[in-house]
Design a protein around this motif. Sequence first.
Motif, PDB file in Angstrom:
ATOM      1  N   LEU A   6       8.763 -39.016  12.244  1.00  0.00           N
ATOM      2  CA  LEU A   6      10.126 -39.519  12.146  1.00  0.00           C
ATOM      3  C   LEU A   6      11.032 -38.442  11.557  1.00  0.00           C
ATOM      4  N   VAL A   7      12.194 -38.226  12.188  1.00  0.00           N
ATOM      5  CA  VAL A   7      13.136 -37.226  11.676  1.00  0.00           C
ATOM      6  C   VAL A   7      14.515 -37.873  11.567  1.00  0.00           C
ATOM      7  N   ASP A   8      14.969 -38.090  10.331  1.00  0.00           N
ATOM      8  CA  ASP A   8      16.276 -38.699  10.079  1.00  0.00           C
ATOM      9  C   ASP A   8      16.662 -38.360   8.644  1.00  0.00           C
ATOM     10  N   ASP A   9      17.937 -38.093   8.422  1.00  0.00           N
ATOM     11  CA  ASP A   9      18.345 -37.693   7.075  1.00  0.00           C
ATOM     12  C   ASP A   9      18.479 -38.880   6.121  1.00  0.00           C
ATOM     13  N   HIS A  10      18.402 -40.109   6.641  1.00  0.00           N
ATOM     14  CA  HIS A  10      18.506 -41.293   5.783  1.00  0.00           C
ATOM     15  C   HIS A  10      17.113 -41.866   5.499  1.00  0.00           C
ATOM     16  N   LEU A  52      10.322 -38.668  16.836  1.00  0.00           N
ATOM     17  CA  LEU A  52      11.498 -39.533  16.927  1.00  0.00           C
ATOM     18  C   LEU A  52      12.616 -38.818  16.179  1.00  0.00           C
ATOM     19  N   MET A  53      13.598 -38.279  16.912  1.00  0.00           N
ATOM     20  CA  MET A  53      14.560 -37.321  16.363  1.00  0.00           C
ATOM     21  C   MET A  53      15.979 -37.873  16.306  1.00  0.00           C
ATOM     22  N   ASP A  54      16.575 -37.835  15.115  1.00  0.00           N
ATOM     23  CA  ASP A  54      17.997 -38.146  14.972  1.00  0.00           C
ATOM     24  C   ASP A  54      18.796 -36.908  15.392  1.00  0.00           C
ATOM     25  N   LEU A  55      20.056 -37.096  15.794  1.00  0.00           N
ATOM     26  CA  LEU A  55      20.884 -35.959  16.192  1.00  0.00           C
ATOM     27  C   LEU A  55      21.710 -35.413  15.042  1.00  0.00           C
ATOM     28  N   SER A  56      22.361 -36.294  14.309  1.00  0.00           N
ATOM     29  CA  SER A  56      23.300 -35.869  13.264  1.00  0.00           C
ATOM     30  C   SER A  56      22.621 -35.806  11.903  1.00  0.00           C
ATOM     31  N   MET A  57      22.330 -34.579  11.486  1.00  0.00           N
ATOM     32  CA  MET A  57      21.741 -34.363  10.165  1.00  0.00           C
ATOM     33  C   MET A  57      22.515 -33.237   9.494  1.00  0.00           C
ATOM     34  N   PRO A  58      23.224 -33.524   8.403  1.00  0.00           N
ATOM     35  CA  PRO A  58      24.146 -32.546   7.810  1.00  0.00           C
ATOM     36  C   PRO A  58      23.484 -31.356   7.148  1.00  0.00           C
ATOM     37  N   HIS A  59      22.227 -31.480   6.776  1.00  0.00           N
ATOM     38  CA  HIS A  59      21.543 -30.385   6.090  1.00  0.00           C
ATOM     39  C   HIS A  59      20.464 -29.798   7.005  1.00  0.00           C
TER      40      HIS A  59
END
Length: 218
Positions: A6-10, A52-59
């Motif tokens: 899982l890839v998500d900044d939250h 599973l990749m999120d697109l918007s990650m600020p860091h």
Amino acid sequence: MIRIMLVDDHIVVRTGLRLLLESQPNLQVVADAADGDEAIRLSEELKPDVVLMDLSMPHGKDGLTATAELKKLLPETNVLILTMHDDDEYLFRSIHAGASGYVLKSAPHEELLTAIESVFAGNAYLYPTATKRLMNEYMDRVRSGDGAGAYESLSDREREVLAWIAKGYSNKEIAERLIISVKTVETHKAHLMEKLGLRTRPDLVKYALKKGLLNFDA
């Protein structure tokens, strides 16, 4: 057993996804990451079946950049984009970066599970309304003849502007890179749309994708 990262900044999103996925007998979450850099490092180490990749990650690296790099390093790993962006430009850029599927975070749990199994099996998966839009786009191109010969009519500078637009750069950013004025960029953009028979910026992105003009190394 499908091994998933899982890839998500939250962290709340990652925790919720982990609970959902690990409730399925055929799914195992082997790791989670908060940004693209961590995702690449862990993927090289663990070699998950599906990311599973999120697109918007600020860091760190964003999802598009991470997807492109991950697919070069681990071509057998399938990337499934899970995002809030119901947007043609993000969809096409994700496909070009190497993603096998694209699902919205607002989708029902059943759709996400189906998408994971689909990309693991080697198939592509797009959420239903995206599939419909792609089909409509294809039929529009067929009916219009796809502007045969139009690309050859573009000047070298117009082709440069088209490539930068396709990569998601604003008019101001393109002007700075090409050392020209914003007004000149806007003029080139208007000429592009006229010559190619296109109406919007996402239309230009889709055209560039079809022509193979997107290059994430540049």
